[in-house]
Every structure is written in structure tokens, then in C-alpha cells.
Design a protein around this motif. Sequence first.
Motif, short mmCIF file in Angstrom:
data_model
loop_
_atom_site.label_atom_id
_atom_site.label_comp_id
_atom_site.label_asym_id
_atom_site.label_seq_id
_atom_site.Cartn_x
_atom_site.Cartn_y
_atom_site.Cartn_z
N SER A 115 0.81 -1.22 0.00
CA SER A 115 0.00 0.00 0.00
C SER A 115 0.84 1.27 0.00
O SER A 115 0.32 2.36 0.23
CB SER A 115 -0.94 0.01 1.22
OG SER A 115 -0.19 -0.06 2.43
N ARG A 125 -1.77 4.18 -0.46
CA ARG A 125 -2.74 4.25 -1.55
C ARG A 125 -2.96 2.85 -2.10
O ARG A 125 -2.01 2.08 -2.26
CB ARG A 125 -2.25 5.18 -2.66
CG ARG A 125 -3.26 5.33 -3.81
CD ARG A 125 -2.73 6.27 -4.88
NE ARG A 125 -3.71 6.51 -5.93
CZ ARG A 125 -3.88 5.73 -6.99
NH1 ARG A 125 -3.11 4.65 -7.14
NH2 ARG A 125 -4.78 6.01 -7.91
N VAL A 126 -4.20 2.54 -2.37
CA VAL A 126 -4.54 1.29 -3.06
C VAL A 126 -5.32 1.66 -4.32
O VAL A 126 -6.03 2.66 -4.36
CB VAL A 126 -5.36 0.34 -2.17
CG1 VAL A 126 -4.49 -0.23 -1.06
CG2 VAL A 126 -6.57 1.04 -1.58
N ASP A 127 -5.19 0.83 -5.35
CA ASP A 127 -5.83 1.13 -6.62
C ASP A 127 -6.71 -0.03 -7.08
O ASP A 127 -6.94 -0.99 -6.33
CB ASP A 127 -4.79 1.50 -7.67
CG ASP A 127 -3.75 0.40 -7.88
OD1 ASP A 127 -4.06 -0.78 -7.62
OD2 ASP A 127 -2.62 0.71 -8.32
N ALA A 128 -7.17 0.06 -8.29
CA ALA A 128 -8.08 -0.95 -8.82
C ALA A 128 -7.43 -2.32 -8.90
O ALA A 128 -8.10 -3.35 -8.73
CB ALA A 128 -8.58 -0.52 -10.20
N HIS A 130 -5.26 -3.57 -6.77
CA HIS A 130 -5.33 -4.13 -5.41
C HIS A 130 -6.73 -4.70 -5.14
O HIS A 130 -6.88 -5.81 -4.64
CB HIS A 130 -5.01 -3.06 -4.37
CG HIS A 130 -3.60 -2.57 -4.41
ND1 HIS A 130 -3.27 -1.32 -4.87
CD2 HIS A 130 -2.43 -3.15 -4.05
CE1 HIS A 130 -1.97 -1.14 -4.78
NE2 HIS A 130 -1.43 -2.24 -4.28
N ALA A 131 -7.74 -3.90 -5.46
CA ALA A 131 -9.11 -4.33 -5.22
C ALA A 131 -9.43 -5.59 -6.01
O ALA A 131 -10.08 -6.52 -5.49
CB ALA A 131 -10.09 -3.21 -5.59
N PHE A 164 -5.58 6.43 0.86
CA PHE A 164 -6.21 6.83 -0.40
C PHE A 164 -6.67 5.58 -1.16
O PHE A 164 -5.92 4.62 -1.29
CB PHE A 164 -5.25 7.66 -1.24
CG PHE A 164 -4.97 9.01 -0.65
CD1 PHE A 164 -5.77 10.10 -0.99
CD2 PHE A 164 -3.94 9.20 0.26
CE1 PHE A 164 -5.53 11.35 -0.44
CE2 PHE A 164 -3.70 10.45 0.82
CZ PHE A 164 -4.51 11.53 0.47
N GLY A 165 -7.90 5.63 -1.62
CA GLY A 165 -8.49 4.46 -2.27
C GLY A 165 -9.15 3.51 -1.31
O GLY A 165 -9.54 2.41 -1.70
N ARG A 167 -12.09 3.48 0.06
CA ARG A 167 -13.47 3.10 -0.27
C ARG A 167 -13.48 1.97 -1.29
O ARG A 167 -14.26 1.02 -1.17
CB ARG A 167 -14.25 4.30 -0.79
CG ARG A 167 -15.70 3.98 -1.13
CD ARG A 167 -16.47 5.24 -1.46
NE ARG A 167 -16.55 6.13 -0.31
CZ ARG A 167 -17.16 7.31 -0.34
NH1 ARG A 167 -17.75 7.74 -1.46
NH2 ARG A 167 -17.19 8.08 0.73
N ARG A 168 -12.62 2.06 -2.28
CA ARG A 168 -12.52 1.00 -3.29
C ARG A 168 -12.11 -0.32 -2.63
O ARG A 168 -12.64 -1.39 -2.95
CB ARG A 168 -11.50 1.41 -4.34
CG ARG A 168 -11.25 0.36 -5.41
CD ARG A 168 -10.06 0.71 -6.27
NE ARG A 168 -10.24 1.95 -7.02
CZ ARG A 168 -9.52 3.04 -6.87
NH1 ARG A 168 -8.55 3.08 -5.96
NH2 ARG A 168 -9.72 4.11 -7.60
N LEU A 169 -11.15 -0.23 -1.72
CA LEU A 169 -10.67 -1.44 -1.05
C LEU A 169 -11.77 -2.04 -0.17
O LEU A 169 -11.95 -3.27 -0.14
CB LEU A 169 -9.44 -1.12 -0.21
CG LEU A 169 -8.80 -2.32 0.51
CD1 LEU A 169 -8.25 -3.31 -0.51
CD2 LEU A 169 -7.70 -1.86 1.44
#
Length: 256
Positions: A115, A125-128, A130-131, A164-165, A167-169
Motif C-alpha cells: 500500500s 494508496r490502493v488502486d483498482a 489491489h481491489a 487513499f483508495g 473506499r474502493r478497497l
Amino acid sequence: MNRPVVVAHVSDLHLGAHDPAAVASLAADVAAARPDLTVVTGDLTMRARTAEFRQVRALLETLPEPRLTVLGNHDLPLVSWRRLFLPYHRWQTWIDADPQPVRHAAGITALGLTSMPRWRWKNGRVDARHAAAVVRILGGAPAGDLRVLALHHPPLATGTARLFGARRLLDAVRAARVDLVLAGHTHLPDVRVRGRHVFVVAGTATSRRTRGAACSWSLISADRGEVVVRERYLGPGGWHTGRVVSAVSAAVSSGR
């Protein structure tokens, strides 16, 4: 399984700015718990120096296997050309070349995420990607497995410590029916339940930067809808159990 699944959650070693007594005694205390999986959630070094990684490697090799280890913000060089061109080289050389390590143990499927991008200094930060990994790997875990996600930065943190990110995670955590989300970073132990998911932040296991709390690590057991977190603290007489938190989660069950 006919017994609880046990996870040892260790974080924020900060070797290079550590308490020698904590380093000398940690592995024996963790081993005494006989965990099915040991998870180490980042900041293993203080300044990502080679000598510090050498110390970390020696300590990790004394912790029970299987182990899942993820990188923290202190595990990248602070200010140097390495930050730009080889930010993860020492981590990959000494710890793990896989940015999304997966471990399978008896009754457990665990995924680790990196992260900490090189262009951020502290916040994660995590991104798509990661999800997607969370949904693919943990969402596809065998029925009945404890599904464990590990990263350095707490997804529920707010304010200046926010991820950051997040909510996506968290959407991916829900979709994958993750049982345990393990993190570190704050040096302060914490346990929270959000729906069917249990979020555990471990304190600093061996750093002198305790931020008002003693060195600690978290011993987690899960069985038939209940997660119990026992926080192990270092005192004058050695390691002892402090706070015990019992969290009921509909997701955690040997029979799911």
C-alpha cells in the motif's frame, strides 16, 4: 477445523530504532502461541538501510512459519536516487519479491498488499489492481477458510492518516467476504467490527517509538463466528496479555 484458527499479527518493528529487549524476546513469545500463520504488517526497518534489512531478515527467520510480510512506508529509502529508480529493490532482495504475496495455511487463505507507492511519503494508496486481487484471491478462497487481508495502512483511518483508495478497497473486502483485515502504521493497537469484517491494527512490536503504549503484538483466534484478539504487551517481567477483545462476525466459521 476442530480448533480455533490462530494468527500472530506483528507490526512496525522499525529495526534501526528498536528496543533490544523486545527484539530479543519477541520470537519466543510468538512461537509459544503456535500460530497457524504469522503476519507482519510493514515498517520492518527504520530507514530501509541494508544493515537494517539484514537485521530484519535474521529476526523474521526466527518467527513461526508460514509467514506473510508486507511493506510499510519506512521500508522505502527516504530521500535518495534509490527512491526514484530502485524503491523496492532492498525489500525484494531481503524480504519478498512479490508485491501481492499469498499464503495458504491450515484453514486460512491470506493476501498481502503493498500500500506504499514510491511517490507518497507516509500515507498509503490502493488502486483498482489491489481491489481486483482481493476479489479474485480472497473471494475465491476455499469454503470454510479464514480469509485474511494484510496491508500496512489501516483502511478505516481518517484525517491525515487516511488511506487513499480506501473506499474502493472496502468495497472489495465486502465483495470477497474477507474475515480479517490486518494493518499497522499507527503504533496503537485497535480492533473494530464493520458488518461481518473484523479490522485489527497491531501496535509496534519492537520500536522505541511506542507513542504512549508499550511494545505489543496481537494474537488472534477465530472459531465459529467469534474472533478473539489478545494484545500481548512487553513489561518488566516479559510479555503478558493485556486487553482482550471478542468480536462476533457472521463470516468467521469453520463451516461458513
